[in-house]
Design a protein around this motif. Structure first.
Motif, short mmCIF file in Angstrom:
data_model
loop_
_atom_site.label_atom_id
_atom_site.label_comp_id
_atom_site.label_asym_id
_atom_site.label_seq_id
_atom_site.Cartn_x
_atom_site.Cartn_y
_atom_site.Cartn_z
N LEU A 1 13.67 13.30 4.32
CA LEU A 1 13.60 14.48 5.18
C LEU A 1 14.93 15.23 5.18
O LEU A 1 14.95 16.46 5.18
CB LEU A 1 13.23 14.08 6.62
CG LEU A 1 11.78 13.65 6.84
CD1 LEU A 1 11.61 13.02 8.22
CD2 LEU A 1 10.83 14.83 6.70
N MET B 1 0.82 -1.19 0.00
CA MET B 1 0.00 0.00 0.00
C MET B 1 0.86 1.25 0.00
O MET B 1 0.38 2.35 -0.08
CB MET B 1 -0.92 -0.01 1.20
CG MET B 1 -2.21 -0.70 0.87
SD MET B 1 -3.23 -1.05 2.27
CE MET B 1 -2.85 -2.72 2.63
N GLY B 2 2.14 1.05 0.06
CA GLY B 2 3.03 2.19 -0.05
C GLY B 2 3.10 2.97 1.24
O GLY B 2 2.11 3.11 1.94
N ARG B 3 4.26 3.47 1.50
CA ARG B 3 4.43 4.27 2.71
C ARG B 3 3.73 5.59 2.53
O ARG B 3 3.62 6.12 1.44
CB ARG B 3 5.92 4.51 2.93
CG ARG B 3 6.72 3.25 3.17
CD ARG B 3 6.82 2.96 4.63
NE ARG B 3 7.33 4.11 5.35
CZ ARG B 3 8.63 4.37 5.49
NH1 ARG B 3 9.52 3.58 4.97
NH2 ARG B 3 9.03 5.44 6.16
N THR B 4 3.25 6.14 3.63
CA THR B 4 2.62 7.44 3.58
C THR B 4 3.62 8.52 3.97
O THR B 4 3.72 9.56 3.33
CB THR B 4 1.43 7.47 4.55
OG1 THR B 4 0.53 6.44 4.19
CG2 THR B 4 0.72 8.81 4.50
N LEU B 5 4.38 8.24 5.02
CA LEU B 5 5.25 9.27 5.57
C LEU B 5 6.56 9.39 4.80
O LEU B 5 7.06 8.43 4.25
CB LEU B 5 5.56 8.92 7.03
CG LEU B 5 4.60 9.48 8.08
CD1 LEU B 5 3.16 9.32 7.70
CD2 LEU B 5 4.88 8.87 9.43
N THR B 6 7.08 10.62 4.82
CA THR B 6 8.38 10.90 4.22
C THR B 6 9.44 10.12 5.00
O THR B 6 9.43 10.12 6.22
CB THR B 6 8.67 12.40 4.36
OG1 THR B 6 7.46 13.10 4.09
CG2 THR B 6 9.71 12.86 3.39
N ALA C 1 12.10 7.94 14.94
CA ALA C 1 10.85 8.49 14.43
C ALA C 1 10.34 9.67 15.25
O ALA C 1 9.22 9.70 15.71
CB ALA C 1 9.78 7.39 14.35
N ALA D 1 15.52 7.18 11.58
CA ALA D 1 14.25 6.53 11.21
C ALA D 1 13.71 5.74 12.38
O ALA D 1 12.51 5.79 12.68
CB ALA D 1 14.48 5.60 10.02
N TYR D 2 14.58 5.03 13.09
CA TYR D 2 14.14 4.18 14.19
C TYR D 2 13.56 5.02 15.32
O TYR D 2 12.56 4.65 15.93
CB TYR D 2 15.32 3.34 14.68
CG TYR D 2 14.92 2.28 15.66
CD1 TYR D 2 14.08 1.23 15.27
CD2 TYR D 2 15.37 2.30 16.98
CE1 TYR D 2 13.70 0.25 16.16
CE2 TYR D 2 15.00 1.32 17.87
CZ TYR D 2 14.17 0.29 17.47
OH TYR D 2 13.79 -0.68 18.35
#
Lengths: 752, 96, 223
Positions: B11, B1-6, B52, B49-50
């Motif tokens: 970033l 469904m693909g990632r939503t967040l950048t 977040a 990323a981890y």
């Protein structure tokens, strides 16, 4: 083509070739042990289910009164529900009208819920009869070819299965190195019975007649073609209809060739083209140029996938790997009386934006320490995501179940989900046998010396690998029948935690983490031996309870920096040499489909030359020889000696060719082809040559490869630049700057 | 469904973009220093990323500090080594 | 920056101030409000969510465009000297990737979510995007949209407010233009978003009104 009345015995043993819906049952093509091919009929009545508000349901059933169907009330479960519910089963006596019947009901009764309404009928037949494509079978038939009983005598989970003695006819085009639809003239080449024949094009009627003769004489079970779906079969069929010469492509004389038009679709953010299909009845047509499975795993891999997924061969060859995984899940559901929903309506649960920030993540990727390193070991988790799904029971119905909400052992690390510890989910149940079978193949591969046997085993295990790879994506795929975002999120959360555990174990024993991508780690420890890496792998396996193995030890490996910004590390761009001498390369031109052959060849030569080095010191010493290779290739390009096939660049059309707004090279080549009347679709590959990159008029800059004949020339400078970039990517971390490389490789006695 | 967040890496690129006017008005040698800082942020994108964090620039600043601290330690070590070598009477009595 | 800015003070934030002049706070009579046109409408939805969260309200946010961006909310929070975390925890998100999911979220899940989080506002970001999927027939898409609109109207009668943000229909989906028209016809307030010479303009198109506001594009580029 049905059984001859003279046939005395009614029990046959042999192989199942093809199955498709017919008027009063399923047509079943059977190849018996005496080499005979029969078209049998199994009076099978496929069923679908409905439920809904009483008035709507009754109205729907009323319309079925005159349909060839029987109706009864049965108990079934929805996925994740403990209790069964009553649903109406509609068994259709004429399989050939199944789809039309269901579709018309769906259109008319929007408040009625449908189940098992769009499962392909051959698959449903396989689930119900516990059969699969090319299964070894015993069948009892009447003298009219009606099947009384049929059962498989081998299992799709066997690893040593026999292959039916298929007769194969190969059909290809001589002289077609690119897509023949883009232009050119070719000869038809037929390969059968270890002989190759070239059918000359003098007269179309003669061509068709001689092709028909071959089809009749050899009566092949399988027709393997190059460009059969988009070019060969459409053209042959068109000729046949123009000249009124019936073409004996189909084995079933009552059917015409099945035509599916081409289309473009999105997958993982990229646009892809499907070339359409020409499929046969009673005979299998496989187009090598229109089959992901054939390209990745060959014929042995295609058969392996068809057997375990129960998707018919012709469909498996052309569909996505996800269709295979879905079919396996549907079979498990069907077997457990779980209803297969017609349209997935599972929605995401609400979460706060802060939670979304934590859950919407992929696997962890540690940016590599750029540059070349020696004495490096790579450790890979085997099929990490599917193993996580099985080990932690991740499935749409097990994530956030109501029974285990307060069990601390059920918690997914870092995010607010948990998985069930009471019941095994549908997805783990589907994946467990796949993981086991692949592990079995890998063990057999390790114990086999014979190269032909190894080849087959490797194709089979690769076929299973693809199914496993796709199984994770399908948890989160929007149209996946048994997908769910929370399950997808749980898998990646586990993977992050597990990679960090592996990193901690490695660091605790003195290894340094050079790079890591989701399920692979590149580690360095001065003086470490294979035994040290093996010990580490065992320690990590023991800690995480997921299998991890030493992929190999490298003499050296280079993590190559970003080409745009050399200070920025990028992942998935590296080249390394294992102790075995084997190379592993990612992200470089040699692995890219859009790099011209001449550049790939030069880069491969440089890598081979560097590959002789066993230490970083030897690697540095090999640099001058690498530079010499670049110089020789520049010379070759500058002298105009490169041939068309060496220069062709292949690019995928990212959109409808008419909607390009900028004069990119791809757009220019596409326009040229459109001008020649070629039909193009988004996602399709284009092949062109750079003729004069800086030309003022766009159409002078590049030419479509298919239109090139007579006099033409290429832009040596442009190709030299591509060569330069490909070489620099490898050499720059070894101290060779761009200007230096240019100076050292400049062709002597330049021709301006 | 693909990632939503950048993603964190994206970033970092966004942040680089957001500072492009600032960068343009820096001297060439200062531009280089700035590029090194942002490369430091990119180097620790796994950690970023981890974590977040809702305010990613804070994380990028810490990654830059982290790389600076590593440089400081490295230089300290070098100074220490040089000082040891320069001592008239080395601790072990062995001339370098 | 100088002295601290009160969370609801919009002097520091021209975008929010423009939104507040024209769109926010959503009053009861607004019921079903639709902002359509320029793709920046989606960002306005994020601002609207942040605005309600700054005011201490809970917000339910349905994302049909796969475009939810918590970092925009964080930036708005910082500009207003609020804790990003506080705002992010009061916005409740669910994403839809197919029109079947979108319809089901609105028809079956939205009312429950609004009452569970004690929210009065639902923001639907790109509610039609999933309806443009060619794999779903035009008839089916229309049927689902009708159901979704009926559910939205029911919620609006119950006193909830829904803010829909719809980017223009792209050229390759022009054959589905009728879907946007249906939603426009159902809206109780209609605002067109346009980009003209560096200005983002909002035009009120509700019957009997012809207000308009401008937001400098540069403001949006910072988000």
């Amino acid at each position: 083509m049905t059984l001859k009345p003279a046939l005395s015995h009614t029990r046959l043993t042999g192989w199942l070739l093809d199955v498709y819906p017919d008027r009063t049952g399923m047509a079943v093509w059977f190849l018996d042990d005496e080499g005979r091919r029969f078209r049998l009929l199994d009076p099978y009545h496929p069923a679908f289910y409905l439920t809904g508000p009483q008035p709507d349901l009754l109205a729907a059933l009323r319309t079925l009164r005159n349909a060839p169907a029987t109706v009864r009330l049965v108990e079934r479960r929805e996925l994740g529900m403990h209790d069964t519910m009553p649903v109406t089963e509609v068994a259709v006596c004429q399989p050939i009208v199944f789809t039309t019947l269901v579709r018309s009901l769906i259109r008319r009764f929007e408040h009625v819920q449908f189940y098992q309404a769009d499962v392909s009928l051959p698959q449903l037949y396989f689930y119900d009869r516990q059969l699969f494509p090319l299964a070894r079978c015993e069948v009892e038939v009447t003298s009219h070819g009606i099947i009384q009983a049929i059962h498989a005598t081998d299992s799709p989970w066997d690893t040593n299965y026999g292959m039916p003695p298929l007769s194969i006819l190969e059909l290809s085009l001589e002289g077609a190195s690119f897509n023949p639809n883009h232009g050119g003239t070719f000869h038809l080449v037929v390969r059968v019975d270890r002989q190759e024949r070239r059918l000359e094009h003098t007269d179309h009627a003669d061509l068709l007649t001689s092709f028909n003769t071959l089809l009749q004489r050899y009566d092949p079970d399988v027709l393997i073609t190059d460009w059969g779906d988009s070019y060969l079969l459409p053209r042959l069929l068109m000729l046949a209809s123009q000249l009124r010469i019936p073409l004996a492509l189909n084995r079933d004389p009552m059917r015409s060739v099945e035509i599916r038009p081409p289309r473009s679709y999105f997958s993982y953010g990229r646009i892809l083209a499907s070339a359409g299909a020409r499929t046969l009845y009673g005979r299998l047509h496989i187009d090598r140029q229109n089959s992901f499975v054939m390209a990745e795993t060959g014929f042995a891999g295609l058969i392996e996938q068809a057997r375990v997924t129960k998707v018919p061969l012709q469909h498996m060859a052309r569909t996505t790997t996800g269709t295979g995984i879905t079919s396996m899940q549907m079979e498990h559901a069907h077997r457990d009386s779980i209803l297969i929903p017609y349209r997935k309506r599972q929605t995401e649960e609400f979460k706060s934006a802060l939670e979304l920030l934590h859950t919407d993540q992929g696997g962890l990727v540690f940016a590599p320490l750029s540059g070349y390193h020696e004495n490096v070991g790579e450790l890979d988790f085997a099929s990490m995501y599917p193993s996580i799904m099985v080990r932690f029971n991740v499935s749409p119905e097990t994530v956030n179940c109501s029974c285990c909400a307060h069990d601390p052992l059920a918690r997914v690390p870092e995010i607010k989900h948990h998985t069930c510890r009471q019941r095994e989910g549908l997805v783990p149940r589907t994946l467990r046998p796949l993981l086991n079978k692949r592990a079995q193949y890998k063990r057999q591969l390790a114990a086999t010396a014979d190269s032909a046997a190894r080849w087959v085993l490797d194709q089979r295990q690769t076929a299973l690998k693809w199914l496993l790879v796709v199984s994770f994506g399908y948890l989160g795929y929007k149209n996946a029948r048994f997908g769910r975002i929370e399950a997808h999120e749980s898998v990646t959360a586990y993977s992050r935690d597990i990679l960090l555990q592996a990193k901690e174990s490695a660091e605790a024993t003195g290894f340094r983490l050079l790079h890591a991508i989701v399920d692979s780690l590149w580690l360095h420890k001065p003086g470490a031996t294979r035994a040290d890496y093996e010990a580490l792998a065992q320690a990590i396996s023991a800690r995480t309870r997921l299998p991890i193995a030493v992929e190999g030890l490298y003499h050296w490996i280079g993590f190559l920096p970003s080409r745009v910004n050399p200070r920025m590390p990028v992942h998935n761009q590296f080249a390394g040499v294992f102790e075995t001498g084997e190379m592993k390369v990612r992200g470089l031109e040699v692995r890219r489909s859009d790099a011209p052959l001449v550049v790939k060849r030069a880069q491969a030569e440089i890598l081979r030359c560097l590959g002789d080095a066993k230490t970083l010191r030897e690697l540095r010493e090999a640099v001058p020889r690498g530079i010499e290779i670049v110089r020789a290739y520049r010379h070759y390009l500058r002298e105009g000696r490169a041939r068309l096939e060496e220069l062709v660049i292949s690019k995928s059309l990212s959109q409808d060719p008419r909607s390009y707004r900028h004069e990119t090279r791809t757009a220019i080549a596409a326009k040229e082809l459109l001008g020649h009347g070629v039909k193009l679709q988004a996602g399709e590959s284009l092949y062109y040559v750079i003729t004069d990159a800086p030309a003022r008029l766009p159409h002078d800059r590049v030419r479509a490869a298919a239109t090139i004949d007579g006099t033409w020339s290429y832009d040596a400078g442009a190709y030299e630049q591509l060569l330069h970039n490909a070489a620099l990517a490898i050499l720059s971390p070894l101290g060779v700057e761009s200007a230096l490389l240019d100076r050292l490789t400049s062709p002597v006695g330049r021709v301006e | 469904m693909g990632r939503t967040l950048t993603t964190f890496t994206q970033l970092v690129w966004q942040e680089i973009d957001a500072w492009s006017r600032y960068r343009r008005a820096l001297r060439a040698e200062d531009q280089q220093a700035l590029d090194i800082l942002f490369a430091a942020a990119r180097k620790h994108s796994a950690a970023g990323a981890y974590l977040a964090r809702e305010t990613p620039f804070d994380v990028m600043l810490l990654s830059m500090l982290l790389e600076q601290q590593k440089q400081v330690l490295l230089l300290q070590q070098k100074v220490c080594d040089l000082e040891t070598r320069a001592l008239p009477h080395p601790p072990h009595g062995v001339a370098p | 920056m100088g002295e601290p800015v009160h969370p609801l003070d919009d002097r520091a934030d021209p975008l929010l101030s423009a939104l507040r002049r024209g769109v926010l706070p959503l009053s009861q009579k607004d019921g079903l409000m639709l902002l359509y046109g320029h793709p920046a409408a989606l960002v306005l939805g994020l601002y609207a969510a942040a605005d309600r969260a700054l005011a201490g309200e809970a917000v339910v946010y349905l994302d049909g465009a796969n475009a939810f961006d918590p970092f925009v909310i964080s930036r708005v929070a910082r500009t207003h000297r609020a804790q990003p975390r506080t705002l992010l925890t009061s916005i409740h998100v669910a994403r839809a990737f197919t029109c079947h999911q979108m319809e089901r979220l609105v028809s079956d899940c939205l009312a429950t979510a609004l009452s569970r989080y004690q929210a009065r506002v639902a923001i639907l970001s790109g509610p039609l995007e999933t309806f443009y999927d060619e794999a779903v027939s035009s008839d089916e898409a229309t049927r689902l949209l009708k159901r979704m609109i009926t559910s939205l109207q029911k919620l609006s009668r119950q006193g909830y407010r829904a803010l829909c943000l719809c980017p223009s229909v792209s050229p390759q989906h022009q054959n589905r233009y009728g879907l946007l028209m249906r939603l426009q016809a159902a809206a109780t307030r209609l605002i067109r978003v346009e980009d003209a010479e560096g200005l983002l303009s909002l035009y009120e198109e509700t019957a009997g009104s012809s207000k308009q506001w401008q937001i400098p594009r540069a403001v949006l580029e910072h988000v």
